[in-house]
Design a protein around this motif. Structure first.
Motif, short mmCIF file in Angstrom:
data_model
loop_
_atom_site.label_atom_id
_atom_site.label_comp_id
_atom_site.label_asym_id
_atom_site.label_seq_id
_atom_site.Cartn_x
_atom_site.Cartn_y
_atom_site.Cartn_z
N VAL B 139 16.81 -1.28 -10.26
CA VAL B 139 15.71 -2.58 -11.39
C VAL B 139 14.59 -1.85 -10.59
O VAL B 139 13.88 -1.78 -9.88
N ALA B 140 13.64 -1.06 -12.33
CA ALA B 140 12.68 -1.14 -11.34
C ALA B 140 11.77 -1.60 -13.72
O ALA B 140 12.01 -0.81 -14.54
N LEU B 141 10.34 -2.26 -12.81
CA LEU B 141 10.08 -3.20 -14.13
C LEU B 141 8.03 -2.25 -13.60
O LEU B 141 7.92 -1.98 -12.57
N ALA B 142 8.06 -2.15 -15.14
CA ALA B 142 6.57 -1.43 -14.50
C ALA B 142 5.09 -1.83 -15.84
O ALA B 142 5.08 -2.23 -16.61
N PRO B 143 4.48 -2.89 -15.13
CA PRO B 143 3.50 -3.71 -15.38
C PRO B 143 2.31 -3.04 -16.28
O PRO B 143 2.10 -1.81 -15.66
N SER B 144 1.97 -3.39 -17.28
CA SER B 144 1.22 -2.47 -18.22
C SER B 144 -0.60 -3.11 -18.50
O SER B 144 -1.67 -2.66 -18.33
N SER B 145 -0.47 -3.96 -17.78
CA SER B 145 -2.03 -5.51 -17.25
C SER B 145 -2.12 -5.58 -15.82
O SER B 145 -0.90 -5.79 -15.20
N GLU B 173 -1.45 3.62 -9.62
CA GLU B 173 -2.84 3.06 -9.57
C GLU B 173 -4.18 1.79 -10.52
O GLU B 173 -4.46 1.90 -10.26
N MET B 174 -3.53 2.41 -12.33
CA MET B 174 -4.53 2.10 -12.82
C MET B 174 -4.69 0.95 -12.50
O MET B 174 -5.29 0.25 -13.56
N VAL B 175 -3.25 0.36 -13.49
CA VAL B 175 -3.01 -0.84 -13.20
C VAL B 175 -3.56 -1.56 -11.70
O VAL B 175 -3.99 -3.07 -11.81
N GLY B 176 -3.05 -1.05 -10.70
CA GLY B 176 -3.37 -1.75 -9.27
C GLY B 176 -4.80 -1.81 -8.95
O GLY B 176 -4.88 -3.23 -7.98
N HIS B 177 -5.44 -1.21 -9.16
CA HIS B 177 -6.55 -0.92 -9.46
C HIS B 177 -7.22 -1.17 -10.49
O HIS B 177 -9.19 -1.06 -10.40
N ARG B 179 -9.60 -4.75 -12.52
CA ARG B 179 -9.08 -5.78 -12.82
C ARG B 179 -9.85 -6.44 -13.69
O ARG B 179 -9.94 -5.70 -14.51
N GLU B 180 -8.75 -7.20 -14.22
CA GLU B 180 -8.77 -8.28 -16.03
C GLU B 180 -8.62 -9.10 -15.72
O GLU B 180 -8.26 -10.29 -14.87
N LYS B 181 -9.36 -9.82 -16.99
CA LYS B 181 -9.08 -11.13 -16.98
C LYS B 181 -7.70 -11.54 -16.95
O LYS B 181 -7.07 -10.90 -18.26
N VAL B 182 -7.04 -12.92 -16.71
CA VAL B 182 -5.57 -13.54 -17.06
C VAL B 182 -6.51 -14.59 -17.00
O VAL B 182 -6.70 -15.44 -15.98
N PHE B 283 6.68 6.44 -27.24
CA PHE B 283 7.18 5.82 -26.08
C PHE B 283 6.56 5.58 -24.71
O PHE B 283 5.94 6.84 -24.14
N SER B 284 5.05 4.42 -24.44
CA SER B 284 5.48 5.08 -23.22
C SER B 284 4.93 3.43 -22.82
O SER B 284 5.24 2.32 -22.61
N TYR B 285 4.92 3.06 -21.30
CA TYR B 285 5.11 2.21 -20.24
C TYR B 285 3.44 2.87 -18.92
O TYR B 285 3.12 3.24 -19.02
N GLY B 286 3.70 1.42 -18.59
CA GLY B 286 2.58 1.01 -16.93
C GLY B 286 0.94 1.55 -17.61
O GLY B 286 0.72 1.14 -18.51
N GLY B 287 0.50 1.79 -16.72
CA GLY B 287 -0.99 2.23 -17.13
C GLY B 287 -1.09 2.89 -18.63
O GLY B 287 -2.08 2.21 -19.22
N THR B 288 -0.35 4.64 -18.93
CA THR B 288 -0.84 5.14 -19.92
C THR B 288 -0.50 4.00 -21.05
O THR B 288 -0.80 4.63 -22.12
#
Ligand SMILES: Cc1ncc(C[n+]2csc(CCOP(=O)(O)OP(=O)(O)O)c2C)c(N)n1
Ligand SMILES: Cc1ncc(C[n+]2csc(CCOP(=O)(O)OP(=O)(O)O)c2C)c(N)n1
Ligand code: SF4
Ligand code: SF4
Ligand code: SF4
Ligand code: SF4
Ligand code: SF4
Ligand code: SF4
Ligand SMILES: [Mg+2]
Ligand SMILES: [Mg+2]
Lengths: 274, 387, 179, 69, 274, 387, 179, 69
Positions: B139-145, B173-177, B179-182, B283-288
């Motif tokens: 199982v692999a999950l890809a966060p975008s935010s 790296e795009m998401v990991g690095h 900073r965003e309002k949450v 069709f797009s996942y993660g930071g992209t």
């Protein structure tokens, strides 16, 4: 006292897969006896191993047992001990498992002084894969990957663990069964990382190839070359040549890692630096 | 941590907070850019909640340690990036085979090898699926935010505990690095699942029970609970002991795979945007996917019928949204990736000969810009109309 | 509303911190959305440093900035590199302690000796906070009080007073240069 | 049958006939069954030293004090 | 003699990426000087490193240079040396690279006595990844992953290599530049595996966090805590507390591995056992 | 070794003899079933030809050592099985990125994890392609016979040296542990390629030159030859030194990939049997292809129009034979594998919606029997006719 | 022509070696194709041992044997396990030193005290070669001379004489039991 | 300009102004340029001990015997 077999062994899994005369059964018995004599709680004892003939031992032992990947028993065990310091965690490993692929984990566990008891079934060879040389194969010995004789120098496992900072280091052999049992008992009692280099025989792959035709020959070789630690220290380098010391070789108190961690937890709960 | 209030959080930090909210009690890791903040924040935060952080001697040991800790009953996690992810593969396979719940975070950077350590990529997507030897599902999950770095970490723990399997949080790296309002969900909003414990007495407990129904997973006793059971990376029977019986072995391997594929519908599903009437799907996942979303919005603003499918669960590959799209006979599916084309492979497989499947690929650490995707949308609509 | 900021200079000047504080002020004390990102060098040491902030009333999908509306530069190198990319009609804030030449640009150019001011206040290390005050004062993107709260929440313990002084010095400077 | 306080049990299903028990017995209690496995030849001689048991790699020979049972 | 910069450095690649006052440049200079003074052939010298700030050094050095994966410089170098024993193979590594992830390779190379000269730029920290603790971080020191202070015990790298069987072991520091250069020269001359623990400073990530505010403070710390090996041996345990010995600590002849292999090749060419 | 004469050889032994014939001079390895004979025979044979065998402390070190030896100018090889293959992945990626010729043998056994060490499987097929992090192409060859264990090892070395890349010899236990009658090619029949050496003087040599044509690969100087060049696993420019320039980085990553994909036609091509008029194709590789061949022959004997496509080069995936088959509008493509279905994924992708692609999969270490494939052929022909 | 052989017994009885020699004799000294394979236990030690040989005039695609035509069994366990799978009309060669009961089977059953004979010749370890001789003698699958050459090429140096004697004893035995 | 046999060259492009050269000079030949980099203040005092050069992490200060050039 006769071995309380049923209490500590999964008798339904026996006979074991080891060859006739293999030393691993002797060392396993010594461990069980030491556990029994030291009175630690079998329900709170976890036995962890890597991969190798030696590492099959936990499968026969009636505790929580974990047979991991080759060389990695110690870091698995580290996770267990960190997660639940109440547990007595015993690691069974081989000379290949502990000192070839797993060498780094061994020295780091010794350095950290994490409360594991590591017992290396040291038969100077890779038994499971049919007799390749190991980092403990004596120079000049023959192995399936040393058809012209081993050209590398072997480790002295006790010196290695000592060099890594290990504060409890001991050695015994499958010949010296009572001594071995006692040494393991001491190791179990030690509060910190304890290491036992337990010489075992692999008649199938080491003995045959190296003119030690029978298991008995191999045990007698151990008898003839082992020197009690106390006498060892008084010997000249010439006298030491070819021999090895047995007994508890290092034993100095040092605070065990999960205990140190507990102090850290107490501190941070109060809101320490960070 | 102040729930409910808006905060500016780093993706990696949100991951740590999510993990702690999900019950993380043991983290073992080895520093590596761009995942290091996860280790550092665990070192700082975990002791405050009675958890432990341990920096191991390498990534192999880290993966081993979290398996051990998990078997001793603690929720466990590790985090790394490409080189470390490669090293963890053998023990990830062990966790799969021995069915040990744990979470592995991979914050992707440019590879192969040391590559560009501080630059973003999505080059480990296929490795996440196939990195360890032998047949296995993952199982692999890809966060975008940043918010998803939090919520999907919680989800990762829940899935790991429920399915007794390692779960990969495939960040980049795009998401990991970033900073965003949450606004993090409050404790009461948060669903946290804990692993099932055996209710049978020790003698009867089968740690690898086969219930005939792959969706049903055996409970996991903790070491020290008195079950005295055996765990091995060898192919094993229901009792956990090794078997050489080919039928038993085959059944065990199959069961471990099926428990994951049979639960696809319970895993986080794709986000869809404007898919109802779309002629071109992105069709797009993660930071992209952030670029993709912008591109799709921009396309709609221009009157172009673009739609977005953003898979959140990357593995197992969930085909439904694509099959729905396929049924609409689209002009194209566009797959932007910061790699040479990885998730596009299963997309092509599912789309078959229905329409062109077009990659928008970028290497070297640069993000894919919304306009690059928009151009691909335009082109697809044009050439689709022309034909 | 959507504003894009870029803060650029040398590693060690604390511009990433300043950018984080700016974004946090917007995120935590206003209704705006905010993202902050930065480029890392080959390693995180030495060399140049660049941090971006986007503050917007809408959802922020794509977090990268192409041409910032407001640029702060604290080294000549950063100035040369980033000024040409500023959005026409935007604003460039220049620390003329270190920046001597500003390329011609269709933007409002504000010069102030930020680092010198910080030194004057006691430690050059707070130049980033002086710059932040200046930027907040000039743009009014977030309420001063919000920004100050963010500053105090994110600077090392024990340095709050100095940083507050620095921030207010920046606000003050904004009034001066604007007048 | 014997006047020794010890009883020696050999588990033939587990014994692999390595002969170590025989070799280690200081009292010649055991002899070979022809293939290396032990036959208890002189039970009365047994002093319960456990050398046979402790050197058995197969947990296949157990010496119990009769009272133990 | 002034450093012949152009001969040994890739001046086009300078200035280097290291921070102001970083000790790695000092140690690099000592290596270059030692190579120059020992007169080994630059065209036949290969410099190999792993990953870390330290491991960036070969990129600036004008030899055949190989920047490998984290922790693996030694086995890469082993392959080079085995393939062409004519080459002088120097390994540059860091305390993390050599002793954390790469610890196993270090001890095995020492055991085998393969002819490599390994120089560890030991700054007690992971510099490249911004200051996490390493296995050389002293207990109690602060690091980004030890916000409450390091709770583990550190290695003594020289003791570790000695324990592994290393027959040439030395230590010096970035303060003792001449001494360091000489020690590296001795290591280069040693025919076998030689190891130098070269203490270096990381002002950016170790110094700042640990009240050694300037590079100079860090060098002075080295001066104040280093003890020449000869004096060391005469000190009491109390006197040794907190100090460390410098100099060539082990130096005993032992046949280098590729030489032993050459003998094996000569033997098998004649058709030996196997 | 007596050339030209028939011999009974073990698959693993043929691999060693092939390697030595191809010029192997350095082997580093770590024993693991079922590849161990390769190490043992290298230990025995190599010193007799002036080569060296070294047993390293683990698989990671083995992979590192062969890279080092290769850079020092010697042809190098390592051999392993699943768990070791997982461990080698990081340094395989290094060899890809630094373009170091070498051969990696993986004799597949049942996984995941320790699995069934002595039993056959084909479970590492996708891992061979995707096991290391980051974008990369790889060459992998799969022998079906003992003779091929020899000839493809030679081919692997030739490809490695020509393309400056690691080549995977993807064996399986079935072939590695099979003894079979072979007649090895004589020295004169054997094509052995050696790596190109630079002809430019040291100052002008670019170890990673980009000639614009991906099929052209820069020559590789040996360490000690006086070139004093730099090799790194960081993304680098033509001179071998690291770069952070995204364009340069992207170009380098692309070039390394393209050099392999652009040479597909030069790699060992598929064996085809009865494909001209086939209605059903069996697509099968490695040991399993032996069963497939028998099944196809048996089918023909029964008048069923079955054909065999046996890919020899597994990666990069060569589409041509399948495209040819697709053009024939077949009733089905049958893909037997000793795994849960791996190579079937690209087969499905290529076949699109043209026809059913049917897996015949077996786990637990048992070989797939010819009859099982024959049954699938029969069924495909029947249901194909019915529809 | 295609013949399938299975040799089964205990680890250490040398049956894999015997199978290899048989296959090698065919491969290296006749026009036949030959393959040899074996099943490995969980590890290569102890337990049972099974080796298969196929000798054929055709190409041998699939190397696994389902029901061997000729079976040699040297332990009771192997006998019990493998006899039922023998092809109807085939042959079972039994070492009655260790095998006491042979299940009823539609095959020719040949009993001979192979291990006892080997012991008699000096060392039981050559029982495998006695068995091989017997098998070659009974089946005539390869010329005796070819098999003997293969034996001599594959046994440890220094044991050639003993093995030759063992092989010939097997050949002799074949004549005896057949008569 | 100076009567010392040594010439001190500072490469300002490489110098990172760490100040170590200045701190290590036993003869106070060097002084700070205000930012930590060296200014050769008293060239005549230079004894060519190389302590500045050998402690420079940046290869940025080189002391040559005039004859060497
Ligand atoms: C990663 C990996 N590499 C190699 C192996 C193969 N292997 C299994 S056990 C073993 C060596 C065992 O030797 P030792 O630890 O000395 O145990 P022994 O069998 O001698 O008791 C090896 C190399 C493996 N299982 N996993
Ligand atoms: C497999 C892997 N794990 C982790 C990293 C990240 N990493 C790069 S350098 C480094 C530590 C370097 O420390 P050290 O060797 O002491 O060198 P220094 O930077 O201090 O000189 C780490 C953890 C990596 N590149 N590869
Ligand atoms: S191979 Fe050696 S170590 Fe393994 S079981 Fe047999 S005798 Fe023991
Ligand atoms: S207990 Fe001692 S005396 Fe009795 S049989 Fe065993 S070895 Fe012999
Ligand atoms: S020692 Fe044990 S296994 Fe060996 S012969 Fe005696 S009883 Fe049997
Ligand atoms: S981070 Fe530390 S080790 Fe790295 S260059 Fe800077 S001072 Fe040197
Ligand atoms: S060589 Fe010595 S005296 Fe001269 S400037 Fe340098 S440190 Fe001072
Ligand atoms: S030591 Fe070197 S870098 Fe430091 S100030 Fe002096 S010249 Fe500059
Ligand atoms: Mg062993
Ligand atoms: Mg360091």
């Amino acid at each position: 006292m006769a071995l309380p077999l049923e209490k500590y062994l999964r008798v339904g899994k026996l006979p074991h897969i080891w060859c006739p005369g293999c030393g691993h059964g002797i060392v396993t018995q010594a461990i069980i006896r030491a556990i029994d004599e030291s009175g630690i709680d079998a329900e709170k004892t976890v036995v962890v191993s890597g991969i190798g003939c030696s590492s099959r031992a936990p499968g026969y032992m009636n505790f929580d047992t974990l047979h991991t990947t080759h060389g990695r028993a110690i870091p698995f065990a580290t996770g267990i001990k960190m997660a639940n310091p109440e547990l007595d965690v015993v690691v069974i490993t081989g000379d290949g498992d502990a000192a070839a692929i797993g060498g780094n984990h061994l020295i780091h566990a010794a350095r950290r002084n994490i409360g594991l008891t590591v017992i290396c079934f040291n038969n100077n060879i890779y038994g499971m894969t049919s007799g390749q040389y190991s980092p403990l194969t004596p120079t000049g010995s023959y192995a399936s990957t040393a058809p012209y004789g081993m050209i590398e120098r072997p480790f002295d496992l006790c010196e290695l663990v000592k060099g890594a900072g290990g504060s409890f280091v001991a050695r015994s052999t499958a010949y010296h069964t009572r001594h071995l049992t006692n040494v393991i008992k001491d190791a179990l009692k030690y509060d910190g990382f304890s290491f036992v280099d337990a010489l075992s025989q692999c008649p199938t792959y080491f003995g045959r190839r190296n003119k030690l035709r029978t298991p008995l020959d191999m045990l007698n070789w151990m008898k003839d070359h082992a020197v009690p630690g106390a006498s060892w220290d008084k010997m000249t380098p010439e006298e030491k040549e070819g021999k090895f010391p047995i007994g508890v070789l290092v034993n100095k108190p040092s605070k065990e890692l999960t205990k140190v961690y507990d102090e850290l937890l107490a501190k941070t709960a109060e809101g320490g630096r960070g | 941590m102040k729930e409910g209030k808006p905060r500016l959080l780093l993706g990696n930090e949100a991951c740590v907070e999510g993990a702690i909210a999900a019950g993380l009690k043991f983290f073992a890791g080895y520093p590596i850019t761009p995942s290091t903040e996860i280790a550092e924040l665990c070192a700082s935060y975990l002791p405050r909640v009675g958890g432990k952080f341990m920096q191991m001697e390498d990534e192999i040991a880290s993966m081993a340690a979290i398996c051990g800790a998990s078997l001793a009953g603690r929720k466990s996690m590790t985090a790394t990036s490409g080189p470390g992810f490669s090293l963890k593969q053998e023990n990830i396979g062990f966790a799969v085979e021995a069915e040990i719940p744990c979470v592995v975070v991979d914050v992707q950077r440019v590879g192969p090898s040391t590559g560009m350590p501080t630059s973003a990529a999505q080059g480990d997507v296929m490795q996440a699926r196939w990195g360890t030897h032998g047949d296995h599902e993952i199982v692999a999950l890809a966060p975008s935010s940043v918010l998803e770095a939090y919520t999907l970490t919680v989800a990762a723990f829940n899935i790991a505990e429920e399915l007794r399997t390692p779960v990969i949080l495939l960040m980049d790296e795009m998401v990991g690095h970033l900073r965003e309002k949450v606004v993090l969900p409050s404790k009461s909003e948060l669903l946290v699942k804990d692993r099932a414990k055996p209710d049978l007495p020790p003698g009867q407990y089968k740690p690898y029970a086969d219930y005939g129904d792959p969706a049903k997973v055996a409970p996991l006793a903790a070491f020290g609970d008195g079950y005295k059971y055996h765990v091995t990376g060898l192919t094993h029977g229901e009792d956990g002991f090794p078997t050489n019986n080919p039928e038993l072995g085959a059944r065990q391997i199959k069961r471990i795979n099926d428990k994951i594929t049979s639960r696809k519908k319970d895993l986080p599903q794709a986000e869809e945007l404007f898919t109802d009437d779309a002629e071109v799907f992105v069709f797009s996942y993660g930071g992209t996917a952030r670029s993709a979303k912008k591109a799709v919005r921009d396309a709609r603003a221009k009157g172009l019928k673009a739609g977005l499918i953003r898979p959140v669960t990357i593995w197992p590959f969930i085909e439904e949204p694509l099959l729905k799209a396929k049924a609409k006979k689209p002009k194209a599916v566009i797959v932007p990736e910061m790699n040479l084309g990885q998730i596009i492979l299963p997309v092509k497989r599912v789309m078959g000969d229905a329409c062109p499947v077009v990659g928008v690929n970028k290497l070297g650490g640069r993000y894919i810009e919304p306009d690059e995707i928009l151009d691909a949308i335009k082109e697809a609509i044009q050439s689709g109309s022309a034909s | 509303m959507r504003k894009e900021f870029r803060l650029a200079g040398a590693g060690g000047q604390g511009l990433i911190t300043a950018a984080i504080i700016l974004a946090a002020a917007a995120a935590e004390h206003t209704e705006y959305n905010a993202v902050q990102s930065q480029s890392y060098g080959p390693e995180s040491r030495g060399g140049s440093s660049k941090a971006d902030v986007i503050i917007s009333t809408d959802e922020i999908d794509y977090p990268e900035i192409k041409s910032p509306e407001i640029l702060l530069v604290m080294t000549q190198e950063a100035c040369d590199k980033f000024v040409p990319g500023v959005r026409p009609g935007g604003m460039v804030i220049v620390d003329d302690t270190y920046v001597k030449d500003v390329p011609p640009i269709d933007a409002k150019v504000i010069k102030y000796s930020i680092s010198a001011k910080a030194k004057e206040l006691g430690r050059e290390i707070v130049a980033n906070i002086v710059a932040l005050g200046l930027l907040v004062g000039l743009t009014g993107i977030v309420p001063e009080e919000a920004a100050l709260q963010s500053v105090l929440a994110r600077v090392p313990k024990g340095t709050e007073e100095l940083n507050k002084t620095a921030f207010l010095a920046g606000i003050q400077a904004a009034k001066e240069v604007n007048s | 049958m014997s006047d020794s306080p010890f009883e020696i049990a050999v588990n033939r299903k587990w014994c692999k006939k390595c002969g170590l028990c025989i070799a280690f017995c200081p009292k010649d209690v055991l002899e070979s069954d022809g293939e290396g496995g032990p036959v208890v030849k002189a039970p009365s001689q047994c002093i319960g030293c456990l050398l046979c048991e402790m050197h058995c790699p197969d947990f296949a020979i157990i010496v119990r004090r009769r009272a133990e049972q």
